[in-house]
Design an enzyme around this catalytic site. Structure first.
Site, PDB file in Angstrom:
ATOM      1  CG  ASP A 125      48.089 -10.780  66.290  1.00 61.17           C
ATOM      2  OD1 ASP A 125      47.330 -11.710  65.939  1.00 61.17           O
ATOM      3  OD2 ASP A 125      49.204 -10.970  66.803  1.00 61.17           O
ATOM      4  CG  ASP A 149      45.818 -14.429  64.248  1.00 61.73           C
ATOM      5  OD1 ASP A 149      46.674 -14.351  63.355  1.00 61.73           O
ATOM      6  OD2 ASP A 149      46.079 -14.465  65.455  1.00 61.73           O
ATOM      7  CD  GLU A 150      49.632 -11.095  62.256  1.00 62.71           C
ATOM      8  OE1 GLU A 150      50.169 -10.257  61.512  1.00 62.71           O
ATOM      9  OE2 GLU A 150      50.240 -12.025  62.789  1.00 62.71           O
TER      10      GLU A 150
HETATM   11  P1  TTP Z   1      49.795 -16.124  66.127  1.00 65.09           P
HETATM   12  O1  TTP Z   1      49.112 -14.818  65.902  1.00 65.09           O
HETATM   13  O2  TTP Z   1      51.263 -16.194  65.863  1.00 65.09           O
HETATM   14  O3  TTP Z   1      49.602 -16.601  67.622  1.00 65.09           O
HETATM   15  P2  TTP Z   1      48.311 -16.593  68.537  1.00 65.09           P
HETATM   16  O4  TTP Z   1      47.193 -15.826  67.923  1.00 65.09           O
HETATM   17  O5  TTP Z   1      48.000 -17.989  68.929  1.00 65.09           O
HETATM   18  O6  TTP Z   1      48.851 -15.861  69.831  1.00 65.09           O
HETATM   19  P3  TTP Z   1      49.173 -14.325  70.069  1.00 65.09           P
HETATM   20  O7  TTP Z   1      48.901 -13.583  68.817  1.00 65.09           O
HETATM   21  O8  TTP Z   1      48.281 -13.918  71.219  1.00 65.09           O
HETATM   22  O9  TTP Z   1      50.618 -14.325  70.485  1.00 65.09           O
HETATM   23  O10 TTP Z   1      49.126 -17.252  65.238  1.00 65.09           O
HETATM   24  C1  TTP Z   1      47.745 -17.265  64.917  1.00 65.09           C
HETATM   25  C2  TTP Z   1      47.222 -18.676  64.873  1.00 65.09           C
HETATM   26  O11 TTP Z   1      47.952 -19.433  63.922  1.00 65.09           O
HETATM   27  C3  TTP Z   1      47.355 -19.411  66.192  1.00 65.09           C
HETATM   28  O12 TTP Z   1      46.267 -19.177  67.043  1.00 65.09           O
HETATM   29  C4  TTP Z   1      47.466 -20.837  65.752  1.00 65.09           C
HETATM   30  C5  TTP Z   1      48.122 -20.772  64.390  1.00 65.09           C
HETATM   31  N1  TTP Z   1      49.550 -21.127  64.491  1.00 65.09           N
HETATM   32  C6  TTP Z   1      49.923 -22.442  64.260  1.00 65.09           C
HETATM   33  O13 TTP Z   1      49.073 -23.288  63.958  1.00 65.09           O
HETATM   34  N2  TTP Z   1      51.250 -22.791  64.384  1.00 65.09           N
HETATM   35  C7  TTP Z   1      52.221 -21.897  64.720  1.00 65.09           C
HETATM   36  O14 TTP Z   1      53.410 -22.244  64.838  1.00 65.09           O
HETATM   37  C8  TTP Z   1      51.821 -20.522  64.954  1.00 65.09           C
HETATM   38  C9  TTP Z   1      52.857 -19.497  65.355  1.00 65.09           C
HETATM   39  C10 TTP Z   1      50.492 -20.207  64.824  1.00 65.09           C
HETATM   40 CA    CA Z   2      47.449 -13.722  67.060  1.00 63.29          CA
END
Ligand code: TTP
Ligand code: CA
Length: 369
Positions: A10, A110-111
């Site tokens: 991730d 992103d995963e």
């Molecule tokens: P996540 O993987 O949930 O979050 P992140 O990568 O920003 O943070 P981390 O993994 O370090 O906790 O989401 C991936 C991307 O998806 C995030 O960068 C932006 C987008 N996203 C949104 O646009 N709205 C949201 O509510 C969420 C949760 C994510």
């Molecule tokens: Ca993430």
């Protein structure tokens, strides 16, 4: 089922980290990536924020105005989302990750899950080294940090990836699964949302360990057979879901904000049809056909509503798409009294055009030659 080693990679604070990569001077400051709705200067929601901003309580989903309040008098940077830029970076990283996996499954931008059973010879020490190599390569080649969870299945890998963020690497060997999961709040399990969490709490279940001890028959009575059994298995860290290669996108969608909140079908359709045109041209580009159509409505209070329809046979026809979208919006407005603030359309159950042609050809036992 044969023993497996599965990783979940991730990317950390993804959108905000992409912005830092583009402009390294941002790194020391709170960075907030926003979806501006365009109404007033600050209307809209936070998409994500870097960890500096998170220290001030800024996180995904909160209103931009609230984030500004939390960062008042602080040298913070607010940026609009640039999805195309993030997608480019994501594509390159996913290609790199794919090269480390026996089987690869991207989930979201992103995963990704990597089944690495064979190449690590089912050895957790080798898996740990591989995970460290992946982190190193993503950082040196793509200038981004990520968090990796390694475990015997997707469920455990996912939770493990989440436990030490950012820049984490967490290994959970099969014999450690129980002790790893048991103190965690039930909310950590995929599928346990706020509602389920509350329900479980009324049953005296707060942790995954308590859930594991809870009578499975009672769980089934409360949640139904499918979900009850799932919660029981999940609490024990049991998960047989394979890492599934997906070559095509799961869906294609577009969403946009209306000039003002409305229940006027004509106004809604005017916008929705433009979105249909966009989606359709993307389908043509990628030679995709679809079997399901959905509409989305984000209401003034930001609650999200949707309606879907699935056809027996796949199609790529634009008129069918628009007609279905119209039906679904009519149905929605008839059933609900919310006002639409944003509207979206989506097609899913996608297939390649060629595959359909192949199926038909095989079915009738003739070819074009
Ligand atoms: P996540 O993987 O949930 O979050 P992140 O990568 O920003 O943070 P981390 O993994 O370090 O906790 O989401 C991936 C991307 O998806 C995030 O960068 C932006 C987008 N996203 C949104 O646009 N709205 C949201 O509510 C969420 C949760 C994510
Ligand atoms: Ca993430």
């Amino acid at each position: 089922m044969q023993a497996r080693i599965v990783m979940l990679v991730d990317l950390d604070y993804f959108y905000a980290q992409c912005e830092e990569r583009r402009n390294p001077a941002l790194k020391s400051k709170p960075v907030v990536v926003c979806v501006y709705s365009g109404r007033t200067e600050d209307s809209g929601a936070v998409s994500t924020a870097n960890y500096v901003a998170r220290k001030y309580g800024v996180k995904s989903g909160i209103p931009i105005s609230l984030a500004k309040k939390k960062l008042k008098d602080i040298d913070a940077v607010f940026l609009p989302v640039d999805k195309e830029f993030y997608k480019e970076i994501s594509d390159r990283i996913m290609e790199l990750l794919r090269s480390y996996a026996d089987r690869f499954e991207q989930v979201g931008i992103d995963e990704a899950y990597l089944d690495v059973t064979q190449r690590t010879k089912e050895n957790y020490h080798e898996a740990e080294e591989l995970a460290a190599t992946i982190k190193h390569d993503v950082l040196t080649q793509q200038k981004l940090t990520c968090s990796i969870g390694v475990g015997p299945n997707k469920l455990v890998a996912k939770i493990a990836s989440d436990i030490q963020k950012p820049d984490g690497l967490t290994l959970v060997r099969p014999e450690e699964v129980k002790s790893f999961l048991s103190p965690l709040p039930v909310r950590r399990l995929v599928g346990v949302g706020k509602k389920t969490e509350k329900k479980l709490e009324t049953l005296g279940v707060r942790t995954v360990g308590q859930l594991a001890m809870f009578d499975v028959q009672r769980l089934i009575e409360v949640f139904g057979r499918k979900l009850g059994t799932y919660f029981h298995n999940a609490s024990l860290g049991i998960d047989d879901e394979p890492v599934q290669e997906r070559s095509e996108p799961e869906s294609v969608s577009r969403i946009s904000t209306l000039k003002e909140d409305t229940r006027d079908l004509a106004v809604i359709l005017d916008e929705a049809y433009k979105l249909c045109d966009d989606v359709h041209s993307k389908l043509l580009q990628r030679r995709l056909i679809y079997r399901s159509v959905s509409i989305y409505i984000v209401a003034g209070d930001l609650s999200v509503h949707s309606r879907s329809k699935t056809f027996e046979n796949p199609t790529s026809d634009l008129e069918t798409f628009k007609k279905t979208v119209k039906e679904l919006f009519e149905k929605f407005l008839g059933e609900s009294d919310v006002e639409a603030r944003r509207v979206g359309v989506k097609v899913s159950n996608l297939n390649k055009k060629e595959e359909l042609q192949k199926q038909i050809t095989n079915f009738f036992g003739f070819s074009k030659h």
